[in-house]
Design an enzyme around this catalytic site. Structure first.
Site, PDB file in Angstrom:
ATOM      1  N   LYS A   1      30.214  52.563  50.734  1.00 30.51           N
ATOM      2  CA  LYS A   1      30.501  53.662  49.803  1.00 30.51           C
ATOM      3  C   LYS A   1      29.212  54.100  49.109  1.00 30.51           C
ATOM      4  O   LYS A   1      28.398  53.259  48.719  1.00 30.51           O
ATOM      5  CB  LYS A   1      31.520  53.194  48.765  1.00 30.51           C
ATOM      6  CG  LYS A   1      32.022  54.293  47.832  1.00 30.51           C
ATOM      7  CD  LYS A   1      33.042  53.740  46.828  1.00 30.51           C
ATOM      8  CE  LYS A   1      33.708  54.845  46.025  1.00 30.51           C
ATOM      9  NZ  LYS A   1      34.697  54.316  45.050  1.00 30.51           N
TER      10      LYS A   1
ATOM     11  N   SER B   1      39.107  56.949  45.319  1.00 30.53           N
ATOM     12  CA  SER B   1      37.854  57.623  45.556  1.00 30.53           C
ATOM     13  C   SER B   1      37.101  57.134  46.792  1.00 30.53           C
ATOM     14  O   SER B   1      36.231  57.852  47.297  1.00 30.53           O
ATOM     15  CB  SER B   1      36.947  57.450  44.331  1.00 30.53           C
ATOM     16  OG  SER B   1      36.605  56.085  44.156  1.00 30.53           O
TER      17      SER B   1
ATOM     18  N   SER C   1      41.004  52.716  43.726  1.00 21.52           N
ATOM     19  CA  SER C   1      40.155  53.503  44.619  1.00 21.52           C
ATOM     20  C   SER C   1      39.922  52.904  46.000  1.00 21.52           C
ATOM     21  O   SER C   1      39.362  53.567  46.876  1.00 21.52           O
ATOM     22  CB  SER C   1      38.798  53.757  43.958  1.00 21.52           C
ATOM     23  OG  SER C   1      38.902  54.837  43.060  1.00 21.52           O
TER      24      SER C   1
END
Ligand code: ZN
Lengths: 487, 474
Positions: free
Chosen positions: A77, A157, A181
């Site tokens: 990420k 996210s 997330s």
């Protein structure tokens, strides 16, 4: 090839049956084939990937032990710092005036630990800006798309990381979970996403959103692979004062223990109004399968659940408003000059941050401001304690709690974009474990059947365990996974 | 105080702790180096970097607190003070707010009216900001070497009533911090900084509106700034105007204070507990250990010196700096003789050669050299006058005083038989003067002594010479 369990792939590389270079090329091919359509990656690091794979193969030829993740491609990420590899946190504010993305001078501890076990990095995965969002649509660059149905969100996210694993680009990925997330995109894309206990994994190098909630969290295609990644990244780090100085458990080994006799709590508040029928049906059938495999289902109550959304959005915004102050145009990233200092700050931040980030900074600054602190921030902290006590009481009676990860399956891109409140409410089932700091994970339950031209969509089963009891969580998760495989 | 007003003054002092590394990272706390050479992801505030508490800073902070008699709390909290400034890399300062690590202490200071006890409300830990340097062309340069340096903020109650008391408070506080080894007391370089809250009222009335004077960098200026501020506020009140609560700066050139910002423009710092740092835990054992290890504080030292026969002035001079006091103490215990004589010698001969550097000092002679020299005088080996010559020869070297005495043949002639022969010769050479002396001109005695001393080039023991001459002159 990339859909095999991580331990099996690493073993093949260690034994020489499979070259790290072959694995890397497979990953590159998958990304080049599908990513234009899915948008999982913000930065690809194929040159570095090839060089590192070649280096691993050379080391193996010399007889080196490459580690438990030998040659395994991992997507990271974009919220995690990677040395010399562009890191933007999904934001334009980390993109300099000439388009240059921020190059961290260091690796996040979780990344260091992956690399130490022989993992290779494919690049940096798409995300909602500063991890604020539940659909990946708040990425300042482009949204990621759900591989099962590209008109739908993969969740957020950590959407890009979930897509990388779900689409078979990499066998594993790192995300971060602040209020769901990782668990929510895992549920939406049909993979396993694990949020370890707060303090289990070092946050050093994770660009902070809400420091008291952020947890570096892995994705994988199956429970045992997820347990392996969790085991590798866990452990005390002297550079993070909130990381726990406790021994890491044997997560992979725990997967082999039977769930016979395991007491699984089923909280009534998670099967209430707002839960889509197809999600409820899927989760209940998975729980039945677990019961048939020998687990005992026990009704439990988590009475403060309904307050989690409000508490979360006060506390996370408060912390974010302060954490994001360092993005000021002075030392790194974007800068828009102004007539004076105040104007430099205003222009840099106004142009650098997207609307959702701006909204949360304003909300956070408000709840911390003089005269409002007690009514919002302090009160939210008190209710946070009550939420944690709910779990303490429930765990007096059960070993693990099971619930849906999300109230619905993946929604369509654009569906909730103009309605932040509905978007916030979609996190209702993942927020309580975050606020209580407990380990929680999502694993695939039965797919929701196709309806009205909609394809079948994944559903996530969430498991929540006692703090630092990831072993029981993985034992239960593998038990459920096995029960579903056997059907 | 003019026209029946009373000034009410409270001081806040920021003192840098003398740790090797910064409060939350491993960077060195050294000063005067090239800009931005002692920085890392943590003190640069890079995304993803996290603070880790420096145990040495906690120890020094505890030492300051126990030296000032504060209660040290086992658990305290770091909070974030949020504001934007280029020299504040994270956009917030890590400080302590609602739960400081220590509260409720005091400081004793000498005033014209005698000893006064000023109450200290709290001492807390926080990190320093960097330095903004503004160029002539309007550009600004930020040096972050100082960012993250550990500070203690020492908040005094508004117990002070005059500019003189304020400067006495600051001197006493600086003395304590320096003697416990926590701070180097350098006002000019900003390692010891003071903000003053000043208001005026008629005695017995409630507190007046206060103004805060920021960053005054010498004791003299603190006194003048407060005096100016008191006069300004009295003038306002006397002419029926209102004192506006505000922050004021000190203009060194005009010796006036000026408005920096009013309270309406005051920041809302949005303090909240820093989620990156667990509560600061200071164990009872640590506090007890620091209290037990506390060195003799300057006030106690001065009292002890006076008990040894030193004047209050001597005591003050010798405790002006911890390195000087330590030097004197070491020499005094190695010497074992009359402390007052040693103090006199140090003040007249040795002190001018001392160069102070922070808490350290370059000393012109070791305490052992001083003690040995004093012992030679006490033993009558050399005279007090010769001691000065010997001192001049050993200063800046490692040589023993006895070596110089031997080398220069300076040993005092104390052999009474030899001195008697010498005195007889001197008297014989000055027969007329002897007659005059015996006829009553006793003032000539000094002349005979001088003649003997001259004959021995000053090396005769004057006591023996006196006795022998008195005997011979009958
Ligand atoms: Zn540093």
């Amino acid at each position: 090839m990339l859909k095999q369990p991580i331990a099996a792939l690493a073993e093949k590389v260690r034994s020489g049956e499979l070259a790290a270079a072959e694995l890397a090329e497979a990953s590159i091919a998958a990304i080049e084939r599908d990513d234009a359509r899915l948008g999982a990656y913000l930065t690809r690091s194929f040159d570095a990937l090839r060089a590192r794979a070649a280096e691993l193969d050379a080391r193996r030829a010399r007889g080196d032990d490459l580690g438990r993740l030998a040659g395994v491609p991992i997507g990271v990420k974009d919220a995690l710092a990677t040395r010399g590899l562009a890191t933007t946190c999904g934001s334009k504010i980390l993109v300099g005036p000439r388009g240059q993305r921020w190059l961290p001078p260091y690796d996040a501890t979780a990344v260091t630990r992956l690399l130490a076990e022989g993992a290779v990095l494919t690049g940096k995965c798409n995300m909602d800006e500063f991890a604020m969002g539940s659909s990946n649509e708040n990425s300042a660059f482009f949204p990621a798309r759900n591989p099962r149905d590209p008109s739908r969100t993969p969740g957020g996210s950590s959407g890009g990381s979930a897509v990388s694993v779900a689409a078979g680009m990499t066998p594993g990925a790192l995300g971060s979970d602040t209020g769901g997330s990782v668990r929510q995109p895992a549920a939406f894309t049909g993979v396993v996403g694990v949020k370890p206990t707060y303090g289990r994994v070092s946050r050093y190098g994770l660009v902070a959103f809400a420091s008291s909630l952020d947890v570096v969290s892995p994705f994988a295609r199956d429970v045992r692979s997820a347990a392996l990644l969790t085991e590798v990244i866990s452990g005390h780090d002297p550079r993070d004062s909130t990381s726990a100085p406790r021994p890491v458990g044997a997560f992979v080994a725990a997967c082999e223990r039977s769930i016979e006799g395991l007491r699984i709590g089923v909280p009534s508040q998670y099967f209430a109004a707002g839960l889509a029928a197809e999600v409820e049906d899927s989760v209940r059938r998975a729980l039945d399968a677990a019961a048939k495999a020998g687990a005992t289902l026990v009704p439990v109550s988590l009475p403060h659940t309904e307050h989690a959304v409000a508490v979360y959005y006060v506390l996370a915004a408060a912390e974010a408003s302060s954490n994001l102050s360092r993005f000021d145009g002075v030392r790194f990233g974007a800068r828009r000059d102004g007539a004076d200092l105040a104007e430099l700050y205003e222009r840099t931040r106004a142009e650098g941050f997207g609307p959702e980030v701006e909204r949360r900074i304003i909300l956070g600054a408000y709840v911390l401001s003089h005269g409002y602190y007690d009514a919002y921030y302090l009160k939210a902290q008190r209710v946070r304690t009550l939420l944690a006590r709910d779990f303490d009481a429930a765990f007096a009676d059960v070993d693990v709690i099971a619930a849906p990860t999300t109230p619905t399956t993946a929604f369509s891109l654009g569906e909730k974009l103009d309605d932040p409140l509905t978007m916030y409410l979609s996190d209702v089932y993942t927020l309580p474990a975050s606020l209580a700091g407990l380990p929680a994970m999502s694993l695939p339950s039965f797919d929701a059947p196709p309806v009205d031209g909609r394809p079948s969509l994944p559903v996530g089963l969430q498991l929540i365990a006692r703090a630092f009891d990831e072993e029981t969580m993985f034992r239960a998760a593998r038990g459920v996974e096995r029960a579903l495989e056997e059907r | 105080m003019a026209s029946g007003y009373e000034a009410v003054i409270g001081l806040e002092v920021h003192a840098q702790l003398l740790t090797r590394t910064k409060l939350f990272c491993g960077c060195a706390t050294s000063f005067g180096d090239a800009p931005n050479t002692h920085v890392c992801p943590v003190c640069l505030g890079l995304p993803g970097a996290l603070p880790v508490m420096n145990a040495e800073a906690a120890r020094l902070a505890v030492r300051v607190a126990v030296a000032l008699g504060l209660d040290v709390h086992e658990e305290s909290t770091f909070e974030r003070k949020n504001y934007f400034y280029p020299d504040l890399p994270k956009g917030y300062q890590i400080s302590q707010y609602a739960r400081p690590f220590s509260t409720s202490g005091h400081l004793e200071l000498e005033t014209a009216q005698g000893t006064k006890r000023a109450v200290i409300q709290r001492v807390h830990l926080e990190e320093d900001a960097g330095k903004s340097v503004h160029g002539a062309g309007g550009e600004s340069i930020v040096d972050l070497n100082r960012a993250g340096t550990p500070l203690v903020e020492i908040v005094g109650e508004p117990d002070l009533r005059s500019p003189e008391e304020a400067s006495a408070y600051l001197r006493a506080l600086r003395d304590v911090l320096m003697f416990v080894g926590a701070n180097d007391g350098n006002l000019e370089e900003g390692s010891f900084r003071c903000d003053a809250n000043v208001s005026v009222r008629r005695p017995g009335e409630p507190l007046g509106t206060r103004c805060e004077i920021k960053n005054v960098n010498s004791f003299r200026f603190v006194e003048r700034a407060i005096a100016f501020e008191i006069a300004r506020q009295i003038e306002l009140v006397e002419t029926g105007r209102r004192v506006v609560q505000e922050t004021r700066g000190w203009n060194e050139r005009d010796e006036t204070t000026y408005s920096l910002r009013s309270m309406e423009e005051a920041h809302d710092y949005r303090y909240f507990p820093d989620p990156d740092l667990p509560p600061l835990v200071l164990s009872r054992e640590l506090v007890d250990r620091e209290r037990a290890a506390l060195p003799e504080l300057p006030r106690v030292k001065r009292a002890r010196y006076q008990a040894l026969g030193l004047t209050p002035y001597d005591a003050k001079v010798l405790t002006a700096h911890p390195a000087i006091a330590a030097w004197f103490d070491d020499a005094s215990s190695a010497y074992g003789g009359d402390a007052k004589r040693l103090a006199n010698f140090v003040q007249t001969e040795a002190l001018s050669g001392v160069t102070l550097r922070g808490l350290g000092a370059e000393l012109p002679a070791s305490s052992t050299q001083l003690a040995d020299l004093m012992k030679l005088v006490d033993a009558g080996t050399i005279s007090g006058k010769q001691a000065k010559e010997v001192y001049a020869a050993i200063a800046g070297t490692a040589r023993a005083p006895a070596e110089i005495v031997a080398e220069r043949g300076m040993a005092v002639v104390s052999d009474e038989a030899e001195l008697t022969r010498l005195c007889e010769r001197v008297l014989a050479d000055n027969a007329k003067s002897v007659e005059s002396y015996r006829a009553g001109k006793t003032g000539l005695f000094g002349f005979f002594v001088g003649a003997v001393m001259k004959a021995t080039r000053g090396s005769a023991n004057p006591e023996i010479v006196n006795r022998v001459l008195k005997r011979l002159l009958g």
